[in-house]
Design an enzyme around this catalytic site. Sequence first.
Site, PDB file in Angstrom:
ATOM      1  N   ARG A   1      27.220 -10.402  -0.185  1.00  0.00           N
ATOM      2  CA  ARG A   1      27.500  -8.955  -0.224  1.00  0.00           C
ATOM      3  C   ARG A   1      27.396  -8.541  -1.689  1.00  0.00           C
ATOM      4  O   ARG A   1      28.100  -9.066  -2.543  1.00  0.00           O
ATOM      5  CB  ARG A   1      28.904  -8.666   0.301  1.00  0.00           C
ATOM      6  CG  ARG A   1      29.392  -7.278  -0.088  1.00  0.00           C
ATOM      7  CD  ARG A   1      30.671  -6.908   0.622  1.00  0.00           C
ATOM      8  NE  ARG A   1      30.425  -6.647   2.023  1.00  0.00           N
ATOM      9  CZ  ARG A   1      31.273  -6.010   2.830  1.00  0.00           C
ATOM     10  NH1 ARG A   1      32.421  -5.572   2.366  1.00  0.00           N
ATOM     11  NH2 ARG A   1      30.977  -5.814   4.098  1.00  0.00           N
TER      12      ARG A   1
ATOM     13  N   HIS B   1      23.425  -2.664   5.956  1.00  0.00           N
ATOM     14  CA  HIS B   1      24.569  -3.452   6.448  1.00  0.00           C
ATOM     15  C   HIS B   1      24.198  -3.957   7.855  1.00  0.00           C
ATOM     16  O   HIS B   1      24.773  -3.526   8.852  1.00  0.00           O
ATOM     17  CB  HIS B   1      25.822  -2.582   6.477  1.00  0.00           C
ATOM     18  CG  HIS B   1      27.112  -3.338   6.599  1.00  0.00           C
ATOM     19  ND1 HIS B   1      27.161  -4.726   6.643  1.00  0.00           N
ATOM     20  CD2 HIS B   1      28.404  -2.910   6.659  1.00  0.00           C
ATOM     21  CE1 HIS B   1      28.425  -5.106   6.739  1.00  0.00           C
ATOM     22  NE2 HIS B   1      29.193  -4.034   6.755  1.00  0.00           N
TER      23      HIS B   1
ATOM     24  N   GLN C   1      26.737  -5.429  10.533  1.00  0.00           N
ATOM     25  CA  GLN C   1      27.614  -4.402  11.087  1.00  0.00           C
ATOM     26  C   GLN C   1      26.964  -3.697  12.279  1.00  0.00           C
ATOM     27  O   GLN C   1      27.581  -3.510  13.327  1.00  0.00           O
ATOM     28  CB  GLN C   1      27.936  -3.359   9.999  1.00  0.00           C
ATOM     29  CG  GLN C   1      28.809  -2.239  10.487  1.00  0.00           C
ATOM     30  CD  GLN C   1      30.201  -2.719  10.823  1.00  0.00           C
ATOM     31  OE1 GLN C   1      30.870  -3.300   9.979  1.00  0.00           O
ATOM     32  NE2 GLN C   1      30.658  -2.486  12.043  1.00  0.00           N
TER      33      GLN C   1
ATOM     34  N   ASP D   1      31.321   7.049   8.780  1.00  0.00           N
ATOM     35  CA  ASP D   1      31.708   6.077   7.752  1.00  0.00           C
ATOM     36  C   ASP D   1      32.325   6.867   6.604  1.00  0.00           C
ATOM     37  O   ASP D   1      32.245   8.102   6.572  1.00  0.00           O
ATOM     38  CB  ASP D   1      30.451   5.299   7.301  1.00  0.00           C
ATOM     39  CG  ASP D   1      30.756   4.123   6.381  1.00  0.00           C
ATOM     40  OD1 ASP D   1      31.948   3.762   6.236  1.00  0.00           O
ATOM     41  OD2 ASP D   1      29.807   3.573   5.792  1.00  0.00           O
TER      42      ASP D   1
ATOM     43  N   CYS E   1      32.729   1.613  11.108  1.00  0.00           N
ATOM     44  CA  CYS E   1      32.662   0.215  10.656  1.00  0.00           C
ATOM     45  C   CYS E   1      33.945  -0.246   9.990  1.00  0.00           C
ATOM     46  O   CYS E   1      34.213  -1.435   9.933  1.00  0.00           O
ATOM     47  CB  CYS E   1      31.469   0.020   9.722  1.00  0.00           C
ATOM     48  SG  CYS E   1      31.589   0.952   8.185  1.00  0.00           S
TER      49      CYS E   1
ATOM     50  N   ARG F   1      32.068  -8.239  15.111  1.00  0.00           N
ATOM     51  CA  ARG F   1      31.469  -8.838  13.911  1.00  0.00           C
ATOM     52  C   ARG F   1      31.504 -10.357  14.015  1.00  0.00           C
ATOM     53  O   ARG F   1      30.539 -11.049  13.687  1.00  0.00           O
ATOM     54  CB  ARG F   1      32.238  -8.397  12.648  1.00  0.00           C
ATOM     55  CG  ARG F   1      32.153  -6.916  12.306  1.00  0.00           C
ATOM     56  CD  ARG F   1      30.771  -6.525  11.816  1.00  0.00           C
ATOM     57  NE  ARG F   1      30.351  -7.285  10.666  1.00  0.00           N
ATOM     58  CZ  ARG F   1      30.684  -7.032   9.398  1.00  0.00           C
ATOM     59  NH1 ARG F   1      31.443  -5.993   9.118  1.00  0.00           N
ATOM     60  NH2 ARG F   1      30.230  -7.777   8.407  1.00  0.00           N
TER      61      ARG F   1
END
Length: 304
Positions: free
Chosen positions: A101, A128, A131, A219, A259, A287
């Site tokens: 990440r 991402h 996700q 988000d 998320c 996830r």
Amino acid sequence: MSHRDFLAIPDFSTEELHALFVLAERMRAGAYDRRPLAGKSLAMIFMKASTRTRVSFEVGTWQLGGHALFLSPKDVQLGRGEPIADTARVLSRYVDGIMIRTYRHTEVQELALHASIPVINGLTDLLHPCQILADVLTIRQHLGPELRDKVVAWVGDGNNVANSWINAAARLGFELRLACPAGYEPNADLLASARSRTKVTVVRDPAEAVQGAHVVNTDVWASMGQEDEQEARRAAFAGYVVDQALMQRAQREAIFLHCLPAHRGEEVTAEVIDGPQSRVWDEAENRLHIQKAIMAVLIGGETL
Ligand code: CP
Ligand code: NVA
């Protein structure tokens, strides 16, 4: 030795993605008892904070029989300027896969270029992908496996999560409508390439995007690394709150996804995220299942 990376959703074909969902669903149901990562290690490089990604990859590796190492910039030489290519070469001599990440997407591409083991993208400023595969798994869980008849609405920033939704729409064939303020649109190249494969629209009005949608998704207004833009973003996104009135424009059985982490009272009201249409806890759980499926295939030799 040849290896496969997962840096973006199009790294898997449509058929492979469907098989990956089925594998993750077997794992979620407790119907998978193999240990394809036995004797293997995953290095997890986190240049940004994380709760879900860190814990789900670490626990998932262990559940598949392997071992995960948490590497933060405070502890590894990468944080003091050791080249990413050298880090890739060295880690490839010790471990069997790398999850990273970080900020620039090109850093992940460079890591993958110089590593001789699979690299998995755990979020960049651009994408991402893990996700959104978890999000699609959540759609399958609550609305069924047919995706091509679904409409997914995105409300807010055209950020890394939005960009990966665009990639997912292109691969899986659902309709995607994004409502973003001017100046906060998603990546133009990803949009252009997705539009040759499915219906993806960018509008200004959240109500227009959400009308009749099966999934409503948002988000944070300021992503990691954008902390100093917080004030300007708060003003730009003022009309982009997912509240009950907006949810009522969606299908009656529509689900709300986020998320996480979420800011109640900013991009979403508490009433929605803690309400009956919210599936954010299943989404977070998924996830774990989808990433186990990804690792089993890329690192553990599981076939799709
Ligand atoms: N959704 C997500 O990636 O959460 P974390 O930042 O906690 O990993
Ligand atoms: N867009 C957010 C997602 C966090 C999981 C960020 O990049 O900070």
